[in-house]
Design a protein around this motif. Sequence first.
Motif, PDB file in Angstrom:
ATOM      1  N   ALA A  65       0.835  -1.207   0.000  1.00 48.13           N
ATOM      2  CA  ALA A  65       0.000   0.000   0.000  1.00 48.13           C
ATOM      3  C   ALA A  65       0.867   1.255   0.000  1.00 48.13           C
ATOM      4  CB  ALA A  65      -0.925  -0.012   1.216  1.00 48.13           C
ATOM      5  N   THR A  66       1.932   1.242   0.794  1.00 44.86           N
ATOM      6  CA  THR A  66       2.820   2.411   0.878  1.00 44.86           C
ATOM      7  C   THR A  66       3.597   2.608  -0.413  1.00 44.86           C
ATOM      8  OG1 THR A  66       3.080   1.852   3.220  1.00 44.86           O
ATOM      9  CG2 THR A  66       4.550   3.520   2.339  1.00 44.86           C
ATOM     10  N   LEU A  67       4.009   1.502  -1.046  1.00 43.65           N
ATOM     11  CA  LEU A  67       4.784   1.607  -2.289  1.00 43.65           C
ATOM     12  C   LEU A  67       3.953   2.156  -3.446  1.00 43.65           C
ATOM     13  CD1 LEU A  67       6.997  -1.617  -2.160  1.00 43.65           C
ATOM     14  CD2 LEU A  67       7.746   0.749  -1.923  1.00 43.65           C
ATOM     15  N   SER A 442      -3.960  14.226  -2.813  1.00 42.99           N
ATOM     16  CA  SER A 442      -5.207  13.857  -3.499  1.00 42.99           C
ATOM     17  C   SER A 442      -4.949  12.850  -4.613  1.00 42.99           C
ATOM     18  CB  SER A 442      -5.881  15.105  -4.071  1.00 42.99           C
ATOM     19  OG  SER A 442      -5.000  15.770  -4.974  1.00 42.99           O
ATOM     20  N   LYS A 443      -3.841  13.026  -5.361  1.00 42.95           N
ATOM     21  CA  LYS A 443      -3.518  12.081  -6.430  1.00 42.95           C
ATOM     22  C   LYS A 443      -2.948  10.782  -5.861  1.00 42.95           C
ATOM     23  CE  LYS A 443      -2.961  14.780 -10.607  1.00 42.95           C
ATOM     24  NZ  LYS A 443      -2.106  15.064 -11.769  1.00 42.95           N
ATOM     25  N   ALA A 444      -2.188  10.886  -4.775  1.00 46.02           N
ATOM     26  CA  ALA A 444      -1.603   9.691  -4.162  1.00 46.02           C
ATOM     27  C   ALA A 444      -2.697   8.712  -3.736  1.00 46.02           C
ATOM     28  CB  ALA A 444      -0.744  10.079  -2.965  1.00 46.02           C
ATOM     29  N   ARG A 445      -3.817   9.245  -3.231  1.00 48.62           N
ATOM     30  CA  ARG A 445      -4.930   8.376  -2.817  1.00 48.62           C
ATOM     31  C   ARG A 445      -5.453   7.573  -3.995  1.00 48.62           C
ATOM     32  NH1 ARG A 445      -6.908  13.180  -0.435  1.00 48.62           N
ATOM     33  NH2 ARG A 445      -6.363  13.341   1.769  1.00 48.62           N
ATOM     34  N   ARG A 446      -5.537   8.208  -5.166  1.00 47.04           N
ATOM     35  CA  ARG A 446      -6.078   7.517  -6.339  1.00 47.04           C
ATOM     36  C   ARG A 446      -5.177   6.380  -6.805  1.00 47.04           C
ATOM     37  NH1 ARG A 446      -7.302  12.897  -9.878  1.00 47.04           N
ATOM     38  NH2 ARG A 446      -8.752  13.919  -8.449  1.00 47.04           N
ATOM     39  N   TYR A 447      -3.888   6.505  -6.522  1.00 44.97           N
ATOM     40  CA  TYR A 447      -2.954   5.467  -6.957  1.00 44.97           C
ATOM     41  C   TYR A 447      -3.041   4.209  -6.101  1.00 44.97           C
ATOM     42  CZ  TYR A 447      -0.294   8.216 -10.375  1.00 44.97           C
ATOM     43  OH  TYR A 447       0.100   8.917 -11.488  1.00 44.97           O
ATOM     44  N   VAL A 448      -3.506   4.335  -4.866  1.00 40.53           N
ATOM     45  CA  VAL A 448      -3.593   3.172  -3.970  1.00 40.53           C
ATOM     46  C   VAL A 448      -4.742   2.293  -4.438  1.00 40.53           C
ATOM     47  CG1 VAL A 448      -3.935   2.392  -1.605  1.00 40.53           C
ATOM     48  CG2 VAL A 448      -2.639   4.484  -2.051  1.00 40.53           C
ATOM     49  N   ASP A 449      -4.414   1.120  -4.945  1.00 44.77           N
ATOM     50  CA  ASP A 449      -5.417   0.213  -5.517  1.00 44.77           C
ATOM     51  C   ASP A 449      -6.018  -0.649  -4.408  1.00 44.77           C
ATOM     52  OD1 ASP A 449      -6.935  -1.575  -6.940  1.00 44.77           O
ATOM     53  OD2 ASP A 449      -5.496  -1.755  -8.572  1.00 44.77           O
ATOM     54  N   LEU A 450      -7.142  -0.208  -3.880  1.00 41.46           N
ATOM     55  CA  LEU A 450      -7.780  -0.919  -2.766  1.00 41.46           C
ATOM     56  C   LEU A 450      -8.220  -2.321  -3.158  1.00 41.46           C
ATOM     57  CD1 LEU A 450      -9.934   1.858  -1.047  1.00 41.46           C
ATOM     58  CD2 LEU A 450      -7.898   0.726  -0.148  1.00 41.46           C
ATOM     59  N   SER A 451      -8.674  -2.499  -4.401  1.00 48.53           N
ATOM     60  CA  SER A 451      -9.154  -3.820  -4.812  1.00 48.53           C
ATOM     61  C   SER A 451      -8.032  -4.850  -4.748  1.00 48.53           C
ATOM     62  CB  SER A 451      -9.747  -3.765  -6.221  1.00 48.53           C
ATOM     63  OG  SER A 451      -8.777  -3.408  -7.169  1.00 48.53           O
ATOM     64  N   VAL A 452      -6.818  -4.466  -5.171  1.00 45.22           N
ATOM     65  CA  VAL A 452      -5.672  -5.379  -5.092  1.00 45.22           C
ATOM     66  C   VAL A 452      -5.329  -5.677  -3.644  1.00 45.22           C
ATOM     67  CG1 VAL A 452      -3.203  -5.606  -5.567  1.00 45.22           C
ATOM     68  CG2 VAL A 452      -4.718  -4.719  -7.331  1.00 45.22           C
ATOM     69  N   ILE A 456      -5.388  -9.429  -1.739  1.00 50.40           N
ATOM     70  CA  ILE A 456      -4.241 -10.010  -1.033  1.00 50.40           C
ATOM     71  C   ILE A 456      -4.590 -10.295   0.426  1.00 50.40           C
ATOM     72  CG2 ILE A 456      -1.851  -9.635  -0.305  1.00 50.40           C
ATOM     73  CD1 ILE A 456      -1.586  -7.748  -2.758  1.00 50.40           C
ATOM     74  N   ALA A 457      -5.146  -9.299   1.104  1.00 45.79           N
ATOM     75  CA  ALA A 457      -5.443  -9.446   2.538  1.00 45.79           C
ATOM     76  C   ALA A 457      -6.480 -10.542   2.786  1.00 45.79           C
ATOM     77  CB  ALA A 457      -5.926  -8.106   3.105  1.00 45.79           C
ATOM     78  N   ALA A 458      -7.511 -10.594   1.948  1.00 45.36           N
ATOM     79  CA  ALA A 458      -8.542 -11.628   2.125  1.00 45.36           C
ATOM     80  C   ALA A 458      -8.004 -13.018   1.800  1.00 45.36           C
ATOM     81  CB  ALA A 458      -9.750 -11.307   1.236  1.00 45.36           C
ATOM     82  N   SER A 459      -7.005 -13.095   0.910  1.00 41.69           N
ATOM     83  CA  SER A 459      -6.398 -14.398   0.591  1.00 41.69           C
ATOM     84  C   SER A 459      -5.757 -15.035   1.820  1.00 41.69           C
ATOM     85  CB  SER A 459      -5.335 -14.233  -0.498  1.00 41.69           C
ATOM     86  OG  SER A 459      -5.884 -13.730  -1.678  1.00 41.69           O
ATOM     87  N   PHE A 460      -5.270 -14.179   2.726  1.00 43.49           N
ATOM     88  CA  PHE A 460      -4.631 -14.700   3.943  1.00 43.49           C
ATOM     89  C   PHE A 460      -5.599 -15.571   4.743  1.00 43.49           C
ATOM     90  CE2 PHE A 460      -1.444 -11.783   2.805  1.00 43.49           C
ATOM     91  CZ  PHE A 460      -0.331 -11.972   3.593  1.00 43.49           C
ATOM     92  N   ALA A 461      -6.891 -15.229   4.700  1.00 43.97           N
ATOM     93  CA  ALA A 461      -7.886 -16.024   5.438  1.00 43.97           C
ATOM     94  C   ALA A 461      -7.946 -17.445   4.897  1.00 43.97           C
ATOM     95  CB  ALA A 461      -9.262 -15.353   5.330  1.00 43.97           C
ATOM     96  N   LEU A 462      -7.883 -17.591   3.570  1.00 44.96           N
ATOM     97  CA  LEU A 462      -7.880 -18.935   2.980  1.00 44.96           C
ATOM     98  C   LEU A 462      -6.647 -19.718   3.409  1.00 44.96           C
ATOM     99  CD1 LEU A 462      -9.092 -18.391  -0.701  1.00 44.96           C
ATOM    100  CD2 LEU A 462     -10.297 -19.591   1.104  1.00 44.96           C
ATOM    101  N   GLY A 463      -5.496 -19.052   3.379  1.00 47.53           N
ATOM    102  CA  GLY A 463      -4.263 -19.718   3.808  1.00 47.53           C
ATOM    103  C   GLY A 463      -4.326 -20.151   5.258  1.00 47.53           C
TER     104      GLY A 463
END
Length: 592
Positions: A65-67, A442-452, A456-463
């Motif tokens: 997220a930070t990158l 304002s532009k930095a927020r748009r670059y953060v891809d929440l769907s990705v 990733i985070a929800a995949s951890f639950a499956l693992g």
Amino acid sequence: MTDALSIAALLTQGTVLAVLGTLAFTRIAPDVILMAAMAFLVISGILTPGEALVGFSNPGVMTIATLYVVAAGLKETGAIQWLAHRLLGQPQRLRHAQLRVLLPASGLSAFMNNTTVVAMFIPAVQEWAGRLRLPPSKLLLPLSYAAILGGTCTLIGTSTNLVVNGLLQTEMGIGLSMFSLAWVGVPLVVVGGGFLYLFADRLLPNRQGVLEQLEQAREYAVDVVVDDKGPLVGKTIADAGLRHLSHGYLADIERHGRLLTEVPPETELQAGDILVFIGDPECARELRRIHGLKPASGDVHKLDIAHHHRCLVEAVIGPDFGGLNQTVSESRFRSRYQAVILSISRHGGRLTGKLGDIRFQVGDTLLLETAQDFVDQYRYRKDFLLVSGLHDSTPPDFRKAPVALGILGAMVVASASGLLSILEAALLAGGGMLVTRCVPASKARRYVDLSVLIVIAASFALGAAMTKTGAAAQIAQWLLLSDDLAPWAALALVYLMTVVFTELITNNAAAVLMFPIAVAVAEQLGVNFMPFVIAIMFAASASFMTPLGYQTNLMVLGPGGYRFTDYLRLGTPLSLIVGATAVGLIPLVWGF
């Protein structure tokens, strides 16, 4: 108790299969699928809420997220374009040009998001190839592959590496350093890059001559109407200045339902004539400047956007586009995206026929008229894999490119030297980009891809569920085939299974699902788990055989005029070479 565990394991395995099938064979958004799976695991009692949500606090996910903010600073300052124009140079031969693409692409993607690298290189390479009269089809797929290979060299080169490192930290208490993967990643770049340098020219298409390929790589048909109150009525084509356009030519005139082809220059224009021009994307912008012509698509006038706030955008349809396999009319494209399609290109050639009846496919390249903030809004969403805004009102601030590159360099040095952790260095670098105004907040927020990040985070639950219920151990037992299987063979099987998952679903989800399986395989063999975990890192990134497996592959599909078979022709031998090299080297660095 055993029965309860067995039922939980079966439910978990069923959930994993359902997720894999839904991701591979439907167009439901991946974040929706993974969140639904996570919700089921919590509601069914397999996981507690704390166990299910652990991915959202994982350091690897937070680092990604930070990158995004760091990548935003590099993109907004044009740092990669700034470097690209200095590194590409003026080679005289195609082989030299390929080398000029392979080296900077692999080098840059080792230290930043490879999607950003490819997004910035595509227009630079297209313009460069046009100037040198080289076919872009010989350069763009090697660009994508080089970026993928370069990303395997460092911990921050690809999000997959950060995700798996996050799992190692939370599950095993082990963390990798910035250049731990370079022992295998650098040889992969050398071997894979060498293969591309020697064979890409032979295996990639040049379906027309060089000049025709360049002219048609992004060719469109643009329709305009002669305004009945405009100055062009009664003028000949030549007098109207429509005979010698810089970026296109007049192909046909549709008049009162009849099609006039091969129209001579002395043909007089009549009110309501529909003129069909063929050319590159700039042709549409050129026609907009001619007084007395207006877009043939009535939809343009329905856009709720002032004319001086509109711009032309070229975008490639991604795998999560909501209107796939629907016609333009059925998809309600204009109202959904506040954009009008002027033309559609597929596999390097324009699509003819009525625009509203064309069915969308993954990889279609659209020429759009839309609002100026469309590029920022959809730049990192998977609806579209954006190639370029053709009338960008906010060009990069190249003066700050050295500042952005300096911040990136400081982040790499601080992390590699052990002074800071990867997350700490990324947080400081992201803050540095904001403080120095390389990118506004304002532009930095748009670059953060929440769907990705959600995927990733929800995949951890499956693992976590696979480990907790014993499902991972059961799958590992099936994978080993026999109790006396050699560790090298088991490593090759884990690598192969990860590659298959990556080609079918997202690379990050594949890595998270394979992690508990890899650890279980190592436990059953009684060997060190590290070679298996490292194999997942490399295998999840090694997606070369389809345009859908990795985002950069899909981004070059339209601009390069590629077909799916082109990826198989070049990607299959590359996958085999990279796989054999990785499986051979990994145990030498991380012993069994």
